[in-house]
Write a protein that holds these residues in place. Structure first.
Motif, short mmCIF file in Angstrom:
data_model
loop_
_atom_site.label_atom_id
_atom_site.label_comp_id
_atom_site.label_asym_id
_atom_site.label_seq_id
_atom_site.Cartn_x
_atom_site.Cartn_y
_atom_site.Cartn_z
N LYS A 243 0.99 -1.21 -0.04
CA LYS A 243 0.07 0.10 -0.04
C LYS A 243 0.96 1.34 0.09
CE LYS A 243 -4.00 -0.08 2.39
NZ LYS A 243 -4.86 0.10 3.34
N VAL A 244 1.57 1.47 -1.27
CA VAL A 244 2.48 2.49 -1.23
C VAL A 244 1.79 3.68 -1.72
CG1 VAL A 244 4.75 3.47 -2.37
CG2 VAL A 244 4.39 1.07 -1.66
N TYR A 245 2.04 4.92 -0.97
CA TYR A 245 1.37 6.11 -1.53
C TYR A 245 2.35 7.47 -1.40
CZ TYR A 245 0.29 7.22 3.26
OH TYR A 245 0.42 7.58 4.81
N ILE A 246 1.98 8.40 -2.14
CA ILE A 246 2.41 9.78 -2.00
C ILE A 246 1.63 10.80 -1.49
CG2 ILE A 246 3.48 11.64 -3.45
CD1 ILE A 246 4.22 9.53 -5.61
N ASP A 247 1.84 11.23 -0.26
CA ASP A 247 1.13 12.26 0.56
C ASP A 247 1.24 13.41 -0.20
OD1 ASP A 247 -0.60 13.43 2.28
OD2 ASP A 247 0.44 12.52 3.77
N ALA A 248 0.23 14.48 -0.05
CA ALA A 248 0.02 15.62 -0.96
C ALA A 248 1.32 16.53 -0.71
CB ALA A 248 -0.94 16.33 -0.47
N GLN A 249 1.99 17.05 -1.70
CA GLN A 249 3.29 17.78 -1.67
C GLN A 249 3.43 18.59 -2.79
OE1 GLN A 249 6.71 14.73 -1.35
NE2 GLN A 249 4.90 13.52 -1.04
N PHE A 250 4.26 19.71 -2.64
CA PHE A 250 4.60 20.47 -3.86
C PHE A 250 5.61 19.63 -4.82
CE2 PHE A 250 7.73 23.45 -5.53
CZ PHE A 250 6.77 24.32 -6.59
N ALA A 251 5.31 19.84 -6.16
CA ALA A 251 6.40 19.15 -6.96
C ALA A 251 7.08 20.18 -7.95
CB ALA A 251 5.70 18.29 -7.83
N PHE A 252 6.27 21.20 -8.70
CA PHE A 252 6.73 22.14 -9.73
C PHE A 252 5.66 23.01 -9.94
CE2 PHE A 252 5.25 18.22 -11.97
CZ PHE A 252 4.07 18.96 -12.76
N TYR A 253 6.24 24.13 -10.77
CA TYR A 253 5.21 25.27 -11.07
C TYR A 253 4.95 24.85 -12.46
CZ TYR A 253 6.40 27.96 -6.81
OH TYR A 253 6.58 28.08 -5.34
N ASP A 254 3.50 25.17 -12.89
CA ASP A 254 3.08 25.03 -14.05
C ASP A 254 3.72 25.85 -15.36
OD1 ASP A 254 1.65 24.64 -16.64
OD2 ASP A 254 -0.14 25.96 -15.88
N PRO A 255 4.62 25.16 -16.12
CA PRO A 255 5.03 26.21 -17.10
C PRO A 255 4.46 26.22 -18.55
CG PRO A 255 5.81 23.73 -17.35
CD PRO A 255 4.86 23.86 -16.49
N PHE A 256 3.41 25.72 -18.38
CA PHE A 256 2.48 25.73 -19.74
C PHE A 256 1.46 26.82 -19.71
CE2 PHE A 256 3.55 21.26 -19.29
CZ PHE A 256 4.55 21.20 -20.57
N MET A 257 0.49 26.80 -18.76
CA MET A 257 -0.53 28.03 -18.56
C MET A 257 -0.55 28.73 -17.46
SD MET A 257 -2.62 26.67 -21.11
CE MET A 257 -3.89 27.55 -20.77
N ASN A 258 0.67 28.76 -16.69
CA ASN A 258 1.06 29.55 -15.62
C ASN A 258 -0.01 29.50 -14.57
OD1 ASN A 258 3.73 30.66 -16.17
ND2 ASN A 258 2.85 31.76 -17.64
N TYR A 259 -0.57 28.33 -14.16
CA TYR A 259 -1.37 28.16 -13.26
C TYR A 259 -0.82 28.33 -11.56
CZ TYR A 259 -5.26 26.77 -16.38
OH TYR A 259 -6.14 26.80 -17.40
#
Length: 417
Positions: A243-259
């Protein structure tokens, strides 16, 4: 990131409120905000569960914003929930200069901590002169700090692992941005918590050079992508190998739509309070894999959520182990005279693919049932042992669903398309 824990619940609640608003109820105007209200709020992407190394400084820096930029301001704020004496505010006030929209402030925490112990804190601005009663943003910020000792993972003299991406790739695909090298693998440093075996930290995954290689096939966009890639570390909880999982965390900033900021996580009950699929990853023979397609999530606070891992390729190979390629991909060309060419692409370690074709569309429930039956089937299936094009024909025109499963040399099921 605490806000993710309730995201799906909040979205469901919003629907209920919409329906409730349709009912005829007496309306009474609420008490207005203070004439000098500045609409102060804490951006909630800062509401994180910080996991820090003993070598890190015992101070956290946060940002506070206000809607009104005119005039100087000294805003009182306070700790409303905290381990006694553990956290301390650097100043008693949040300071804004005339014309300043954002301000920084620091929170210190004691060096007298226990390794692996989580310490929680909440700070708040309560003065109505500065906080709107009706703002959607929050005048409160909650976070936690856990200090742990990380140990570099090594095996047989090898101290680097391999990360294969299906977060950025899925995100780009959904935005219609073609990638030169989707699902690209890169070498990474992997650390394990000394107090919690199976809890891993992968250093600096989404760097600008890595994203440039995926996007352009070379390093030509490295400089342009620098601002979008703070090279954050990713935490993976594999304490339960099934039951491996990834908890919520920052990864990168959107380079396509600047969201803005993009956060990643697994679609499981450890992250969401409702609406989760509970499709976990696994840790087997030194390889962490998320084979279930759409089992991971990308969350952008400014834009909402989208499924990731669309191809089921997110993977971490721990140092000293080998990652096998059991992928199978099936595409088709237009049919002619009742014959449709099917193009099979098999991974390097696939010994055999077994497939069946079903009449019509399959619902999600039907798909799961058919897949489970096919995984163990040895009769009534067609077999492919190498990549190539194979013709499919049928007696009538219509819509058909093909499910293909890959197997290793020992006959064990691996992946599907």
């Amino acid at each position: 990131m605490k806000t993710m824990k309730y995201l799906k619940y909040i979205l469901m609640a919003a629907v209920s409120l919409t329906f409730a608003a349709c009912q005829e109820e007496p309306y009474s105007q609420g008490e207005p905000d203070s004439l000098f209200c500045q609409g102060l709020f804490f951006p909630q992407e800062q509401a994180e569960d910080f996991v820090l190394d003993p070598e890190d400084a015992n101070v956290l820096t946060f940002t506070v914003e206000r809607e009104v930029e005119d005039g100087e301001a000294e805003v009182p704020y306070e700790l409303i929930s905290s381990e006694e004496g553990f956290f301390e505010l650097e100043e008693d006030f949040l300071f804004f200069d005339d014309g300043q929209k954002k301000a920084k402030f620091k929170v210190y925490f004691s060096e007298d901590y226990e390794l692996g112990e989580k310490y929680e804190c909440t700070i708040k601005v309560t003065d109505p002169e500065y906080v709107s009663k009706y703002a959607l943003s929050s005048s409160e910020l909650s976070f936690s700090v856990t200090v742990v000792k990380w140990e570099r993972v090594t095996k047989g003299g090898v101290d680097v692992g391999l990360w294969r991406d299906d977060f950025f790739t899925s995100f780009a695909n959904q935005l219609g941005a073609p990638l030169a090298q989707p699902y690209l693998e890169k070498e990474v440093a992997v650390y394990e918590r000394a107090d919690l075996p199976g809890f891993y930290k992968v250093d600096e995954i989404y760097t600008s050079d890595y994203l440039s290689q995926m996007y352009a096939g070379d390093d030509s966009f490295t400089d342009e992508l620098e601002e979008y890639c703070p090279a954050a570390s990713i935490l993976i909880n594999a304490t339960n190998p099934s039951k491996v999982y990834i908890d919520a965390q920052f990864a990168f900033y959107d380079p396509f739509m600047n969201y803005g900021a993009a956060y990643i996580c697994s679609d499981v009950q450890e992250v969401f309070t409702s609406g989760y699929s509970n499709q976990y990853g696994t840790l087997k023979n030194g390889v962490i894999e998320f084979k279930h397609k759409n089992s991971l999530v990308i969350y952008l606070p400014s834009a909402g959520t989208a499924y990731a891992n669309n191809a089921g390729k997110t993977r971490l190979v721990l140092p000293g182990y080998r990652g096998y390629d059991y992928s199978v991909a099936v595409t088709n060309s237009p049919s002619e005279n009742g014959v449709m060419p099917l193009h099979f692409v098999l991974g390097d370690d696939v010994a055999e693919v077994r497939y069946q074709v079903f009449d019509g569309h399959l619902s999600d429930v039907e798909m799961v049932s058919k897949l489970e039956n096919l995984q163990s089937a040895t009769v009534g299936v067609k077999r492919v042992t190498e990549s190539g094009t194979y013709d499919f024909s049928t007696s009538k025109t219509g819509f058909y669903t093909l499910i293909a499963c890959s197997y290793d040399a020992a006959g064990n099921y691996q992946e599907y398309d």
